[in-house]
Design a protein around this motif. Sequence first.
Motif, short mmCIF file in Angstrom:
data_model
loop_
_atom_site.label_atom_id
_atom_site.label_comp_id
_atom_site.label_asym_id
_atom_site.label_seq_id
_atom_site.Cartn_x
_atom_site.Cartn_y
_atom_site.Cartn_z
N ALA A 113 -25.59 -2.59 -5.18
CA ALA A 113 -25.09 -2.92 -3.85
C ALA A 113 -23.72 -3.61 -3.92
O ALA A 113 -22.83 -3.34 -3.11
N VAL A 114 -23.56 -4.47 -4.94
CA VAL A 114 -22.25 -5.14 -5.11
C VAL A 114 -21.18 -4.10 -5.43
O VAL A 114 -20.05 -4.18 -4.91
N GLY A 115 -21.52 -3.12 -6.27
CA GLY A 115 -20.56 -2.06 -6.58
C GLY A 115 -20.15 -1.29 -5.33
O GLY A 115 -18.97 -0.99 -5.13
N ILE A 116 -21.12 -0.97 -4.48
CA ILE A 116 -20.83 -0.27 -3.22
C ILE A 116 -19.92 -1.12 -2.33
O ILE A 116 -18.96 -0.62 -1.73
N LEU A 117 -20.20 -2.42 -2.27
CA LEU A 117 -19.39 -3.31 -1.45
C LEU A 117 -17.94 -3.37 -1.94
O LEU A 117 -17.01 -3.40 -1.13
N ILE A 118 -17.76 -3.37 -3.27
CA ILE A 118 -16.39 -3.40 -3.81
C ILE A 118 -15.68 -2.10 -3.47
O ILE A 118 -14.49 -2.11 -3.09
N PHE A 119 -16.38 -0.97 -3.57
CA PHE A 119 -15.78 0.31 -3.19
C PHE A 119 -15.39 0.30 -1.71
O PHE A 119 -14.32 0.80 -1.33
N ILE A 120 -16.26 -0.23 -0.87
CA ILE A 120 -15.96 -0.31 0.56
C ILE A 120 -14.74 -1.20 0.79
O ILE A 120 -13.86 -0.87 1.61
N LEU A 123 -11.33 -0.06 2.56
CA LEU A 123 -10.78 -0.75 3.74
C LEU A 123 -9.35 -1.21 3.50
O LEU A 123 -8.49 -1.08 4.38
N CYS A 124 -9.11 -1.73 2.29
CA CYS A 124 -7.75 -2.20 1.97
C CYS A 124 -6.74 -1.06 2.04
O CYS A 124 -5.61 -1.24 2.53
N ILE A 125 -7.14 0.11 1.56
CA ILE A 125 -6.20 1.23 1.48
C ILE A 125 -6.11 2.00 2.79
O ILE A 125 -5.02 2.32 3.28
N MET A 126 -7.27 2.31 3.38
CA MET A 126 -7.30 3.22 4.53
C MET A 126 -7.24 2.50 5.88
O MET A 126 -6.71 3.04 6.84
N VAL A 127 -7.79 1.29 5.97
CA VAL A 127 -7.85 0.59 7.26
C VAL A 127 -6.73 -0.44 7.37
O VAL A 127 -5.97 -0.45 8.34
N PHE A 128 -6.64 -1.31 6.36
CA PHE A 128 -5.61 -2.35 6.40
C PHE A 128 -4.25 -1.85 5.92
O PHE A 128 -3.26 -2.59 5.98
N LYS A 129 -4.22 -0.62 5.41
CA LYS A 129 -2.96 0.05 5.04
C LYS A 129 -2.14 -0.74 4.03
O LYS A 129 -0.93 -0.93 4.19
N LEU A 130 -2.80 -1.25 3.01
CA LEU A 130 -2.07 -1.95 1.95
C LEU A 130 -1.32 -0.92 1.11
O LEU A 130 -1.91 -0.02 0.53
N ARG A 131 -0.02 -1.06 1.07
CA ARG A 131 0.83 -0.13 0.34
C ARG A 131 1.74 -0.90 -0.61
O ARG A 131 1.88 -2.12 -0.52
N LEU A 132 2.40 -0.18 -1.49
CA LEU A 132 3.34 -0.83 -2.40
C LEU A 132 4.49 -1.47 -1.64
O LEU A 132 5.10 -2.44 -2.11
N THR A 133 4.78 -0.96 -0.46
CA THR A 133 5.88 -1.51 0.33
C THR A 133 5.54 -2.84 0.99
O THR A 133 6.42 -3.66 1.25
N ASN A 134 4.24 -3.07 1.26
CA ASN A 134 3.87 -4.32 1.95
C ASN A 134 2.85 -5.16 1.19
O ASN A 134 2.56 -6.29 1.59
N SER A 150 2.40 -5.00 -2.77
CA SER A 150 2.49 -4.52 -4.15
C SER A 150 1.50 -5.25 -5.06
O SER A 150 1.00 -4.68 -6.04
N TRP A 151 1.20 -6.51 -4.74
CA TRP A 151 0.26 -7.30 -5.54
C TRP A 151 -1.11 -6.65 -5.60
O TRP A 151 -1.81 -6.74 -6.61
N PHE A 152 -1.52 -6.01 -4.51
CA PHE A 152 -2.83 -5.36 -4.49
C PHE A 152 -2.88 -4.21 -5.49
O PHE A 152 -3.81 -4.10 -6.28
N TRP A 153 -1.86 -3.35 -5.46
CA TRP A 153 -1.84 -2.19 -6.34
C TRP A 153 -1.54 -2.57 -7.79
O TRP A 153 -2.18 -2.08 -8.72
N ASN A 154 -0.58 -3.46 -7.98
CA ASN A 154 -0.15 -3.79 -9.34
C ASN A 154 -1.14 -4.68 -10.09
O ASN A 154 -1.25 -4.57 -11.32
N ILE A 155 -1.87 -5.53 -9.39
CA ILE A 155 -2.70 -6.53 -10.06
C ILE A 155 -4.20 -6.31 -9.84
O ILE A 155 -4.98 -6.35 -10.79
N CYS A 170 -6.11 -3.74 -7.80
CA CYS A 170 -6.79 -2.48 -7.49
C CYS A 170 -7.59 -1.93 -8.68
O CYS A 170 -8.80 -1.66 -8.56
N LEU A 171 -6.94 -1.76 -9.82
CA LEU A 171 -7.60 -1.15 -10.96
C LEU A 171 -8.70 -2.02 -11.56
O LEU A 171 -9.79 -1.52 -11.86
N PRO A 172 -8.48 -3.34 -11.76
CA PRO A 172 -9.59 -4.17 -12.25
C PRO A 172 -10.80 -4.19 -11.31
O PRO A 172 -11.94 -4.18 -11.76
N LEU A 173 -10.55 -4.23 -10.00
CA LEU A 173 -11.67 -4.20 -9.04
C LEU A 173 -12.44 -2.90 -9.15
O LEU A 173 -13.68 -2.88 -9.07
#
Length: 378
Positions: A243-250, A254-265, A267-272, A274-277
């Motif tokens: 369930a925790v794994g599913i929550l992290i995927f969700i 949400l960060c990518i598709m709903v909150f629209k976190l991009r490298l332009t606004n 970058s910390w999410f993608w660079n630091i 995203c991949l470890p999560l």
Amino acid sequence: MNDKKQLAVKRFFGLDFLRALSISLLLFSHSSWIYNSTGILGKLQDASGFLGVELFIVLSGFLIGGILYKQFLHENYSLKDAGLFVSRRLMRVLPSYYLVILIITIIYLLFGFSVSEVWKYPLLIQNFSSPLPAFFPESWSLPVKEMGYILAVILLLAISKSFTKASKQVLFLTVVVGLIAFTLLLKLYYDIYSTNLSLTKWSFDIRAVVIYRIDSVLIGVLLGYFYQNYNEIMISKRKLFFAVGILIFILLFLCIMVFKLRLTNASWFWNILCLPLLSIAICMFVPFLLSWETPSKSIGNSITFICNIAYSIYLVHYSIVLFLMKYFIDTTDFGLWQLNIFAIFYVSITVALSYLFYTYFEKPINQFRAKNLKLNDK
């Protein structure tokens, strides 16, 4: 641990399924070269390749990490033991890898492509601290895994000789967590000083570069450590971990598709982060998969077959099979049904060639390795 005991260890259907899924996702992803996919299908193919490689890296870390941890616990852990572990690991991956490098080099020379940077590949440094050259592009994940193991072994040996009275469990945990933390610091440095605003460039500069990615394989190693010490808890709480794994995927969705976190606004999410999560989310599924029983003998045999040839598929499917098919067959004017036939032939040739490669090259070498390179069990 000697090899006879290692070979006798029970196969877990869930882990075999995960490995079969990872190589299938990779094949599906690279079929985008056949269909020139755009829109939703193209995004699905990109995402499948992304996820497939991450599954492969974390799963490898979990399996190899457990072996490394059990070996490190031996009181007489020495340079010889560390060297034997590295030799066994490299003997597992390098012979097939070297043969494929030779084949691709010959193909490139025959077709007039540059091979100026091929020398980096046998040393596994083609993407150590900089983006991968155009040659054999799908090979980027192999140095990530192997360099992660080698660095961990070197530090484990050094710290065990420096702190002879300390707990081996604490030392192992310190090295693995320390390497993960160091990788995150490197990512932070990249985020501060990089002006990268392109997801494609991010994929080359961060996702496929060893010094920024060994945390993923080491997160898998860390999971192997916890499984060796707390396996009963992990299995009993497997649904909670799932369930925790599913929550992290969700959360990532949400960060990518709903909150629209991009490298332009962001970058910390993608660079630091995203991949470890993503690696942590994959780890959360492993306890559940360890308890997953084989649905039927036929399904189990099919999954085992794919797992056996998965490494060969990884090596030959793109830069040999698909490259040659696309080079000699112009699919520009193909209709959908013709592309489907082309794709079926692509998968069929890949599986057949991988089976031959595994049966007559990879498997004999693995048998030699199991017979002649035995880890200490005393």
